[in-house]
Design a protein around this motif. Structure first.
Motif, PDB file in Angstrom:
ATOM      1  N   LEU A  16     -23.453 -24.552  37.111  1.00 20.80           N
ATOM      2  CA  LEU A  16     -23.947 -25.804  36.789  1.00 20.80           C
ATOM      3  C   LEU A  16     -22.939 -26.632  36.517  1.00 20.80           C
ATOM      4  N   PHE A  17     -22.186 -26.316  35.837  1.00 19.77           N
ATOM      5  CA  PHE A  17     -20.791 -27.006  35.420  1.00 19.77           C
ATOM      6  C   PHE A  17     -20.008 -27.403  36.482  1.00 19.77           C
ATOM      7  N   GLY A  18     -19.493 -26.234  37.216  1.00 26.58           N
ATOM      8  CA  GLY A  18     -18.930 -26.343  38.466  1.00 26.58           C
ATOM      9  C   GLY A  18     -19.340 -27.378  39.509  1.00 26.58           C
ATOM     10  N   THR A  19     -20.692 -27.573  39.691  1.00 26.58           N
ATOM     11  CA  THR A  19     -21.505 -28.421  40.744  1.00 26.58           C
ATOM     12  C   THR A  19     -21.099 -29.850  39.925  1.00 26.58           C
ATOM     13  N   TYR A  20     -21.355 -29.979  38.555  1.00 27.49           N
ATOM     14  CA  TYR A  20     -21.573 -31.072  38.129  1.00 27.49           C
ATOM     15  C   TYR A  20     -19.914 -31.890  37.939  1.00 27.49           C
ATOM     16  N   ALA A  21     -18.964 -30.933  37.840  1.00 30.54           N
ATOM     17  CA  ALA A  21     -17.620 -31.817  37.949  1.00 30.54           C
ATOM     18  C   ALA A  21     -17.399 -32.071  39.339  1.00 30.54           C
ATOM     19  N   GLN A  22     -17.880 -31.680  40.565  1.00 33.58           N
ATOM     20  CA  GLN A  22     -17.743 -32.289  41.801  1.00 33.58           C
ATOM     21  C   GLN A  22     -18.431 -33.275  41.984  1.00 33.58           C
ATOM     22  N   TYR A  23     -19.557 -33.266  41.182  1.00 27.17           N
ATOM     23  CA  TYR A  23     -20.616 -34.831  41.150  1.00 27.17           C
ATOM     24  C   TYR A  23     -19.448 -35.910  40.475  1.00 27.17           C
ATOM     25  N   ARG A  24     -19.060 -35.682  39.307  1.00 29.77           N
ATOM     26  CA  ARG A  24     -18.377 -36.542  38.705  1.00 29.77           C
ATOM     27  C   ARG A  24     -17.068 -37.099  39.334  1.00 29.77           C
ATOM     28  N   ALA A  25     -16.484 -36.207  39.969  1.00 34.21           N
ATOM     29  CA  ALA A  25     -15.236 -36.230  40.864  1.00 34.21           C
ATOM     30  C   ALA A  25     -15.896 -37.108  42.072  1.00 34.21           C
ATOM     31  N   TRP A  81     -27.007 -36.466  46.342  1.00 39.87           N
ATOM     32  CA  TRP A  81     -27.025 -35.422  45.056  1.00 39.87           C
ATOM     33  C   TRP A  81     -28.504 -35.425  44.498  1.00 39.87           C
ATOM     34  N   THR A  82     -29.116 -34.330  44.567  1.00 45.77           N
ATOM     35  CA  THR A  82     -30.204 -34.500  43.799  1.00 45.77           C
ATOM     36  C   THR A  82     -30.482 -33.686  42.441  1.00 45.77           C
ATOM     37  N   PHE A  83     -31.369 -34.412  41.362  1.00 42.44           N
ATOM     38  CA  PHE A  83     -31.192 -34.023  40.268  1.00 42.44           C
ATOM     39  C   PHE A  83     -32.555 -33.875  39.720  1.00 42.44           C
ATOM     40  N   ALA A  84     -32.809 -32.770  39.048  1.00 43.11           N
ATOM     41  CA  ALA A  84     -34.220 -32.389  38.386  1.00 43.11           C
ATOM     42  C   ALA A  84     -33.906 -32.513  37.041  1.00 43.11           C
ATOM     43  N   PHE A  85     -34.806 -32.990  36.245  1.00 44.00           N
ATOM     44  CA  PHE A  85     -34.922 -33.169  34.845  1.00 44.00           C
ATOM     45  C   PHE A  85     -35.857 -32.313  34.083  1.00 44.00           C
ATOM     46  N   ALA A  86     -35.425 -32.015  32.798  1.00 47.72           N
ATOM     47  CA  ALA A  86     -36.467 -31.009  31.917  1.00 47.72           C
ATOM     48  C   ALA A  86     -37.436 -31.904  31.282  1.00 47.72           C
ATOM     49  N   GLY A  87     -37.193 -33.261  31.241  1.00 49.42           N
ATOM     50  CA  GLY A  87     -37.979 -34.318  30.574  1.00 49.42           C
ATOM     51  C   GLY A  87     -37.204 -35.857  31.128  1.00 49.42           C
ATOM     52  N   LEU A  89     -34.319 -37.353  40.973  1.00 48.02           N
ATOM     53  CA  LEU A  89     -33.568 -38.400  41.096  1.00 48.02           C
ATOM     54  C   LEU A  89     -32.558 -37.855  42.601  1.00 48.02           C
ATOM     55  N   VAL A  90     -32.553 -38.792  43.416  1.00 50.47           N
ATOM     56  CA  VAL A  90     -31.590 -38.633  44.386  1.00 50.47           C
ATOM     57  C   VAL A  90     -30.636 -39.807  44.602  1.00 50.47           C
ATOM     58  N   GLN A  91     -29.230 -39.525  44.425  1.00 53.12           N
ATOM     59  CA  GLN A  91     -28.424 -40.554  44.581  1.00 53.12           C
ATOM     60  C   GLN A  91     -27.508 -40.329  45.838  1.00 53.12           C
ATOM     61  N   THR A  92     -27.277 -41.409  46.597  1.00 48.61           N
ATOM     62  CA  THR A  92     -26.318 -41.169  47.697  1.00 48.61           C
ATOM     63  C   THR A  92     -25.043 -41.784  47.106  1.00 48.61           C
ATOM     64  N   VAL A  93     -23.766 -40.890  47.351  1.00 45.99           N
ATOM     65  CA  VAL A  93     -22.541 -41.357  46.755  1.00 45.99           C
ATOM     66  C   VAL A  93     -21.390 -41.485  47.812  1.00 45.99           C
ATOM     67  N   HIS A 131     -17.671 -42.922  49.002  1.00 40.26           N
ATOM     68  CA  HIS A 131     -16.253 -43.611  48.543  1.00 40.26           C
ATOM     69  C   HIS A 131     -16.068 -43.630  46.966  1.00 40.26           C
ATOM     70  N   GLY A 132     -16.665 -42.684  46.192  1.00 46.24           N
ATOM     71  CA  GLY A 132     -16.411 -42.856  44.632  1.00 46.24           C
ATOM     72  C   GLY A 132     -17.635 -43.815  44.054  1.00 46.24           C
ATOM     73  N   ARG A 133     -18.575 -44.225  44.872  1.00 47.15           N
ATOM     74  CA  ARG A 133     -19.565 -45.208  44.193  1.00 47.15           C
ATOM     75  C   ARG A 133     -20.940 -44.349  44.524  1.00 47.15           C
ATOM     76  N   ILE A 134     -21.840 -44.709  43.591  1.00 50.66           N
ATOM     77  CA  ILE A 134     -23.253 -44.677  43.804  1.00 50.66           C
ATOM     78  C   ILE A 134     -23.843 -45.778  44.897  1.00 50.66           C
ATOM     79  N   THR A 135     -24.118 -45.643  46.026  1.00 49.54           N
ATOM     80  CA  THR A 135     -24.348 -46.621  46.971  1.00 49.54           C
ATOM     81  C   THR A 135     -26.031 -46.808  46.826  1.00 49.54           C
ATOM     82  N   SER A 136     -26.754 -45.894  46.533  1.00 45.88           N
ATOM     83  CA  SER A 136     -27.997 -46.037  46.347  1.00 45.88           C
ATOM     84  C   SER A 136     -28.675 -44.922  45.578  1.00 45.88           C
ATOM     85  N   GLN A 137     -29.976 -45.158  45.004  1.00 47.65           N
ATOM     86  CA  GLN A 137     -30.556 -43.954  44.285  1.00 47.65           C
ATOM     87  C   GLN A 137     -32.316 -44.200  44.363  1.00 47.65           C
ATOM     88  N   THR A 138     -32.870 -43.051  44.417  1.00 42.81           N
ATOM     89  CA  THR A 138     -34.310 -42.904  44.421  1.00 42.81           C
ATOM     90  C   THR A 138     -34.621 -41.944  43.465  1.00 42.81           C
TER      91      THR A 138
END
Length: 389
Positions: A207-216, A319-325, A352-356, A358-365
């Motif tokens: 999880l941390f490895g994938t998250y690091a890619q997302y932050r980059a 990038w798709t995220f699921a939350f515990a709450g 939550l789905v974020q489209t990323v 060029h380094g930016r979140i261009t949209s999210q749903t």
């Protein structure tokens, strides 16, 4: 609007229809993860996440986080502090001899005093190899430095009312960080040192490895001084498949990271069977809001904090995220539901789905669905980056 609600309620469309509610924003899941890794215990009363930690408790939490509890328990007490209980001495001794704390005076540690966000950040940063002496941070600006390296996320950590809840979130996040001068994350170091079981740690490391890619991938978001988001909400409440209420919003939100302000302007529309639709314009200033709504305006369109993530997956630019709450910054985005007679108290499925690009979140749903008996609430929240300064 009052007349519209009187008409709807007279038709029994909303009265007692559904209580949807997002649980209070807390990070119990983070505490659970830490406990799973053997790095958090709580108290005899449980986690007690809803109260402030003491300095003595914070010392114990930090030593456990570092996987050094067993080592600390073997130490002879030689620190100069004379105000510690016996159970606190091993933890404070360890932090003292490793340079993570110097107490509040030459002879006192003040273990029963509340541990502030500033104090805990300093504890953790020193444990990660950052020091004031090396010029890494100053105590006065330690919270800002903690945000800079990713230890504290403004959407998660309440630096004004710092609770054990915040300690759990920050501690869990710390496991994903790389200590100064190291090529490994803190969790990887703990596994290598035998403090955490390798098999138990494996899913977290993934999880941390994938998250690091997302932050980059979203690295340019932190550089945005000001930006605007165009979006809105569409929520539909049905009973036995019949539409009972539709809530729509269209809004335009401007966020200024420099001065920490945000303003949303838009229109809310309510529709129900046999009643004329009702529309009203609105303007919301984050400075005039509190709690989850304020968090939503300031952080609802931002990188997702690790402390909130249950799962994360990537498909191309999405990038798709699921939350515990449902996290506070997203719960607050659904303010229009409570203004429309639907009370948010527990959430069902949320993704939550974020489209990323060029380094930016261009949209999210963000999609949320709750089923309660024969009633179903489906809500979709969208946002699109519209302007950047």
């Amino acid at each position: 609007m009052k007349q519209w609600f009187r008409t709807v309620l007279a038709g029994a469309l909303l009265a007692g229809s559904l209580v949807v509610s997002a649980a209070a924003a807390d990070y119990t899941a983070c505490a659970d993860h830490l406990k799973d890794l053997g790095l958090f215990q709580g108290t005899a009363q449980g986690y007690e996440l809803d109260r402030a930690p003491t300095r003595g408790e914070a010392a114990a939490m930090l030593v456990r986080l570092l996987g050094e509890e067993q080592n600390a328990l073997t130490l002879d007490y030689s620190a100069p502090f004379t105000d510690l209980q016996d159970w606190e001495k091993p933890y404070v001794q360890y932090l003292y001899q490793t340079g993570a704390t110097t107490g509040v005076s030459a002879t006192t540690f003040a273990p029963e005093e509340p541990c502030t966000a500033q104090m805990y950040a300093a504890f953790v940063l020193r444990a990660l190899g950052y020091t004031e002496a090396a010029g890494d941070f100053t105590y006065a600006e330690v919270n800002a430095f903690a945000q800079q390296i990713g230890l504290y996320d403004a959407a998660v950590i309440d630096t004004e009312a710092f609770l054990r809840d915040d300690v759990a979130a920050a501690s869990y996040t710390a496991l994903s960080l790389t200590p100064k001068g190291s090529g490994q994350t803190l969790l990887e170091q703990l596994v290598e040192n035998g403090a955490v079981d390798e098999q138990t740690a494996a899913p977290y490391q993934t999880l941390f490895g994938t998250y690091a890619q997302y932050r980059a991938a979203t690295s340019d978001m932190t550089a945005l001084g000001q930006y605007a988001v165009r979006g809105g909400l569409e929520a539909v409440l049905t009973t036995d498949g019949a539409n009972k209420l539709t809530v729509r919003t269209e809004d335009y939100t401007t966020v200024n990271r420099v001065d920490g302000t945000a303003i949303a302007e838009g229109t809310i529309t309510l529709e129900a069977p046999n009643v004329d639709a009702y529309s009203q314009t609105y303007s919301m200033d984050a400075a005039e809001q509190s709690g989850n709504v304020r968090a939503a305006l300031l952080h609802g369109y931002d990188t997702v904090p690790l402390a909130c993530v249950d799962t994360i997956a990537r498909s191309g630019s999405d990038w798709t995220f699921a939350f515990a709450g449902l996290p506070a910054q997203y719960e607050g985005c659904f303010w229009a539901l409570s203004h429309s007679g639907v009370s948010l108290e527990q959430t069902g499925d949320a993704a939550l789905v974020q489209t990323v690009q060029h380094g930016r979140i261009t949209s999210q749903t963000l999609r949320v669905q709750l089923t309660q008996g024969d009633m179903v609430l489906q809500a979709v929240l969208t946002g699109e980056l519209d302007a950047v300064d």
